[in-house]
Design an enzyme around this catalytic site. Structure first.
Site, PDB file in Angstrom:
ATOM      1  N   ASP A  89      49.245  51.072 -17.836  1.00 40.07           N
ATOM      2  CA  ASP A  89      50.622  50.383 -17.506  1.00 40.07           C
ATOM      3  C   ASP A  89      50.600  48.960 -17.122  1.00 40.07           C
ATOM      4  O   ASP A  89      49.925  48.539 -15.649  1.00 40.07           O
ATOM      5  CB  ASP A  89      51.051  51.290 -16.393  1.00 40.07           C
ATOM      6  CG  ASP A  89      52.476  50.594 -15.968  1.00 40.07           C
ATOM      7  OD1 ASP A  89      53.056  49.834 -16.014  1.00 40.07           O
ATOM      8  OD2 ASP A  89      52.632  51.936 -14.426  1.00 40.07           O
ATOM      9  N   GLU A 115      28.139  29.161  -6.534  1.00 37.08           N
ATOM     10  CA  GLU A 115      27.440  29.628  -5.742  1.00 37.08           C
ATOM     11  C   GLU A 115      28.141  30.035  -4.750  1.00 37.08           C
ATOM     12  O   GLU A 115      28.745  29.462  -3.844  1.00 37.08           O
ATOM     13  CB  GLU A 115      26.773  28.449  -4.242  1.00 37.08           C
ATOM     14  CG  GLU A 115      25.377  27.557  -5.664  1.00 37.08           C
ATOM     15  CD  GLU A 115      25.296  26.135  -5.004  1.00 37.08           C
ATOM     16  OE1 GLU A 115      25.180  26.548  -4.019  1.00 37.08           O
ATOM     17  OE2 GLU A 115      24.038  25.371  -5.880  1.00 37.08           O
ATOM     18  N   GLU A 136      29.391  31.915  -1.984  1.00 35.63           N
ATOM     19  CA  GLU A 136      28.451  32.987  -0.322  1.00 35.63           C
ATOM     20  C   GLU A 136      29.078  33.929   0.042  1.00 35.63           C
ATOM     21  O   GLU A 136      30.251  34.184  -0.337  1.00 35.63           O
ATOM     22  CB  GLU A 136      28.350  32.127   0.534  1.00 35.63           C
ATOM     23  CG  GLU A 136      27.620  30.221   0.208  1.00 35.63           C
ATOM     24  CD  GLU A 136      28.385  29.170   1.010  1.00 35.63           C
ATOM     25  OE1 GLU A 136      27.124  28.603   1.331  1.00 35.63           O
ATOM     26  OE2 GLU A 136      29.587  29.173   2.087  1.00 35.63           O
ATOM     27  N   GLU A 150      22.401  31.969   5.172  1.00 38.09           N
ATOM     28  CA  GLU A 150      22.916  30.623   5.056  1.00 38.09           C
ATOM     29  C   GLU A 150      23.249  30.727   6.630  1.00 38.09           C
ATOM     30  O   GLU A 150      22.685  31.595   7.506  1.00 38.09           O
ATOM     31  CB  GLU A 150      24.918  30.742   4.673  1.00 38.09           C
ATOM     32  CG  GLU A 150      24.419  30.641   3.037  1.00 38.09           C
ATOM     33  CD  GLU A 150      24.203  28.977   2.948  1.00 38.09           C
ATOM     34  OE1 GLU A 150      24.329  27.797   3.576  1.00 38.09           O
ATOM     35  OE2 GLU A 150      23.965  28.177   1.656  1.00 38.09           O
ATOM     36  N   GLU A 155      23.436  33.564   0.550  1.00 39.28           N
ATOM     37  CA  GLU A 155      24.068  33.207  -0.969  1.00 39.28           C
ATOM     38  C   GLU A 155      22.753  34.261  -1.607  1.00 39.28           C
ATOM     39  O   GLU A 155      21.345  33.728  -1.570  1.00 39.28           O
ATOM     40  CB  GLU A 155      24.297  31.901  -0.824  1.00 39.28           C
ATOM     41  CG  GLU A 155      24.327  30.971  -2.117  1.00 39.28           C
ATOM     42  CD  GLU A 155      24.260  29.619  -2.235  1.00 39.28           C
ATOM     43  OE1 GLU A 155      23.970  29.494  -2.586  1.00 39.28           O
ATOM     44  OE2 GLU A 155      24.652  29.720  -1.041  1.00 39.28           O
ATOM     45  N   HIS A 186      30.246  26.869  -4.193  1.00 38.51           N
ATOM     46  CA  HIS A 186      30.337  25.527  -5.089  1.00 38.51           C
ATOM     47  C   HIS A 186      30.212  25.504  -6.561  1.00 38.51           C
ATOM     48  O   HIS A 186      29.344  26.558  -7.136  1.00 38.51           O
ATOM     49  CB  HIS A 186      29.281  25.081  -4.224  1.00 38.51           C
ATOM     50  CG  HIS A 186      29.257  24.553  -2.664  1.00 38.51           C
ATOM     51  ND1 HIS A 186      27.883  25.040  -2.088  1.00 38.51           N
ATOM     52  CD2 HIS A 186      30.660  24.598  -2.017  1.00 38.51           C
ATOM     53  CE1 HIS A 186      28.308  24.685  -0.928  1.00 38.51           C
ATOM     54  NE2 HIS A 186      29.571  24.875  -0.698  1.00 38.51           N
ATOM     55  N   ARG A 193      26.806  16.349   0.947  1.00 37.44           N
ATOM     56  CA  ARG A 193      27.612  17.485   0.872  1.00 37.44           C
ATOM     57  C   ARG A 193      28.527  17.547   1.470  1.00 37.44           C
ATOM     58  O   ARG A 193      29.923  18.685   1.782  1.00 37.44           O
ATOM     59  CB  ARG A 193      26.655  18.368   1.651  1.00 37.44           C
ATOM     60  CG  ARG A 193      25.848  19.335   0.686  1.00 37.44           C
ATOM     61  CD  ARG A 193      24.780  19.934   1.063  1.00 37.44           C
ATOM     62  NE  ARG A 193      23.471  20.738   0.263  1.00 37.44           N
ATOM     63  CZ  ARG A 193      22.725  20.015  -0.652  1.00 37.44           C
ATOM     64  NH1 ARG A 193      22.310  18.987  -0.343  1.00 37.44           N
ATOM     65  NH2 ARG A 193      21.845  21.485  -1.419  1.00 37.44           N
ATOM     66  N   GLU A 243      29.112  18.575  -9.261  1.00 40.86           N
ATOM     67  CA  GLU A 243      29.296  19.921  -8.027  1.00 40.86           C
ATOM     68  C   GLU A 243      30.492  19.698  -7.539  1.00 40.86           C
ATOM     69  O   GLU A 243      30.589  19.049  -7.073  1.00 40.86           O
ATOM     70  CB  GLU A 243      27.743  19.708  -7.210  1.00 40.86           C
ATOM     71  CG  GLU A 243      28.020  21.306  -6.700  1.00 40.86           C
ATOM     72  CD  GLU A 243      26.837  21.430  -5.199  1.00 40.86           C
ATOM     73  OE1 GLU A 243      27.110  22.362  -4.226  1.00 40.86           O
ATOM     74  OE2 GLU A 243      26.376  20.718  -5.141  1.00 40.86           O
ATOM     75  N   ARG A 271      32.791  21.200  -5.133  1.00 40.10           N
ATOM     76  CA  ARG A 271      32.338  21.994  -3.641  1.00 40.10           C
ATOM     77  C   ARG A 271      33.360  22.234  -2.674  1.00 40.10           C
ATOM     78  O   ARG A 271      33.281  23.334  -2.397  1.00 40.10           O
ATOM     79  CB  ARG A 271      31.121  21.212  -2.418  1.00 40.10           C
ATOM     80  CG  ARG A 271      29.987  21.058  -3.007  1.00 40.10           C
ATOM     81  CD  ARG A 271      29.613  19.569  -2.372  1.00 40.10           C
ATOM     82  NE  ARG A 271      28.994  20.446  -1.032  1.00 40.10           N
ATOM     83  CZ  ARG A 271      27.715  21.074  -0.753  1.00 40.10           C
ATOM     84  NH1 ARG A 271      26.999  21.904  -1.641  1.00 40.10           N
ATOM     85  NH2 ARG A 271      28.007  21.718   0.652  1.00 40.10           N
TER      86      ARG A 271
END
Length: 474
Positions: A51, A129, A131, A212, A220, A269, A340, A359, A361
């Site tokens: 449904d 990645e 977390e 982490e 992680e 990430h 980062r 990457e 992030r």
């Protein structure tokens, strides 16, 4: 895995139930279980009815009949059920045999098809990645006259002075002090290892796991990259195993981006690259971070479309509690190698030509992975198609710690939207890149925006406890 191989697996493993699953717009898996005695070759030809009107954002009650078509390549044995069960992911079709345009998994597959049609490459690879936190207790309530949440963890910093039966054994994880400590401070080695064991049995290739940065059990686990739709399938499998392993240990896991105030949130990430056959298209030896022009245009597309993209990669009001400066949050729309504090990072440690990648992030795990990966790919392909050069648009490279810049310098850097509503406004204004190749339809985008605006409104109209602290004595 062929249909016959699935039927053989059912027989060899004495499987009692076959669990057919699909994913809704929220990214959460839904399922219907059939006795294995009722599953035969016809099941894989005709599908399983459900449904659609009961799934938010799908169909009205007047057109609710829908069909799950099983993808036998996704079959694996459920590690948690007492009665032996095989899980199979499905695509969604209408009763007349048409692929349903609001099916997230079909959108992911159409994005992969568009990549090949565009003549840019043969496959896009993704590696998230994702977390998460592992708590010992969670309580929350919102009503007319009360609103609160409370979580607890035996390793949390706020429990350093708690009196417990048998004594407090110490070794609590400090705020922002949880990155890769050993036991006894890291109290969750075994639970993460058990999660990894079950993931490996279910077909994931595990690369590593660790504690982490945040207090209170942030973790992680990384699994091996794969093509777009397969990685989205794997992420659903990953979350299913994390949630249920935690429950077996008497704990609870959450992928909520910001469950705690004042410490790091949980991101997702996303590493990504494009290959043409066996040739990596993102690598150019000797260039900045060994990154090719194709890769630069790709990340240029992501940064250019980021405000709209974030409505899909960070689709919750809680997402924007994480996206604030000072918590390793990638709020700055620039790129850099190994940095980062940038929204797009180019990993440079121990990277081979085939491992050369970007990457992104900013995303988090409230995102529907099928939609998020598809949207990132389309933004990147638009960058390649239109040669969107991030260097000429002021997006970098930016190889300094952005958090330490002066206010005047920071004002020169474009930032992510500050709220879900702002991100949805951006998506409303900039969505043509998503409709390339018919991957996302205008109907889907409009429906998605309406659904998410409803979520934002449901939060915005409710009274927050902090408002009592600020205004009750007015």
């Amino acid at each position: 895995m062929s249909v016959q191989n699935v039927l053989n697996l059912i027989k060899e493993k004495n499987i009692e139930w076959v669990d057919f699953r699909f994913v809704g717009l929220s990214g959460k898996a839904q399922h219907i279980s059939l006795p294995s005695s009722e599953v035969d070759e016809d099941t894989f030809v005709n599908g399983v009815a459900f449904d659609g009107s009961s799934i938010p954002g799908f169909r009205g009650i007047e057109e609710s009949d829908m069909v799950m078509m099983p993808d036998t390549e996704t079959a694996y044995v459920d590690p948690f059920t007492a009665h032996p069960t095989v899980i199979i992911m499905c695509n969604i079709y209408t009763p007349d045999g048409e692929r349903y345009e609001r099916d997230p998994r079909s959108i992911a597959q159409k994005a992969e098809e568009y990549l090949q049609q565009a003549g840019i490459g043969t496959a896009a690879f993704f590696a998230p990645e994702s977390e998460f936190f592992i708590f010992d207790d969670v309580r929350f309530e919102t009503g007319m006259n009360r609103s609160y949440f409370e979580v607890d963890s035996e390793e949390a910093a706020w429990n350093s002075g708690r009196k417990e039966e048998g004594g407090n054994l110490g070794f609590k994880v400090p705020v922002k002090g949880g990155y890769v400590p050993v036991a006894p401070m890291d109290s969750q080695q075994d639970i993460r290892s058990e999660m990894c064991r079950l993931m490996a049995e279910a077909g994931l290739r595990i690369e590593r796991h660790h504690h982490e940065v945040a207090t209170a059990g942030q973790a992680e686990i990384n699994f091996r990259f794969d093509t777009l739709t397969k990685t989205a399938d794997n992420l659903l499998k990953y979350k299913y195993i994390v949630h249920n392993t935690a429950r077996q240990y008497g704990k609870v896991a959450t992928f909520m981006p910001k469950p705690l105030f004042g410490d790091n949130g949980s991101g997702m990430h996303v590493h990504q690259s494009i290959f043409n056959g066996d040739t990596p298209l993102f690598y150019e030896k000797g260039a900045y971070a060994n990154l090719s022009e194709t890769a630069l245009y790709y990340l240029g597309g992501i940064l250019h479309h980021a405000p709209a993209l974030i409505a899909i990669t960070n689709p919750s009001t809680n997402s924007f509690k994480r996206l604030v400066p000072g918590y390793e949050a990638p709020v700055n729309l620039v790129f850099s190698k190994g940095n980062r504090s940038a929204a797009v990072r180019i990993p440079i440690a121990a990277v081979t030509p085939k491992g050369c990648r970007i990457e992104f992030r900013t995303p988090d795990s409230t995102a529907n992975p099928y939609l998020a990966f598809a949207a990132m790919l389309l933004a990147g392909l638009d960058g390649i198609k239109n040669k969107i050069d991030p260097r000429k648009l002021g997006y970098g490279p930016f190889d300094t710690n952005i958090y330490e810049l002066s206010d005047a310098e920071k004002n020169e850097i474009r930032s992510v939207p500050g709220t879900l509503d702002e991100a949805l406004d951006a998506l409303e204004a900039d969505n043509e890149f998503l409709t390339q190749g018919g991957v996302f339809t205008k109907d889907f985008i409009s429906n998605y925006i309406d659904l998410k605006r409803g979520e934002a409104k449901s939060v915005n109209i409710r009274i927050h406890p902090q408002e009592y602290s600020l205004y009750f004595d007015c």
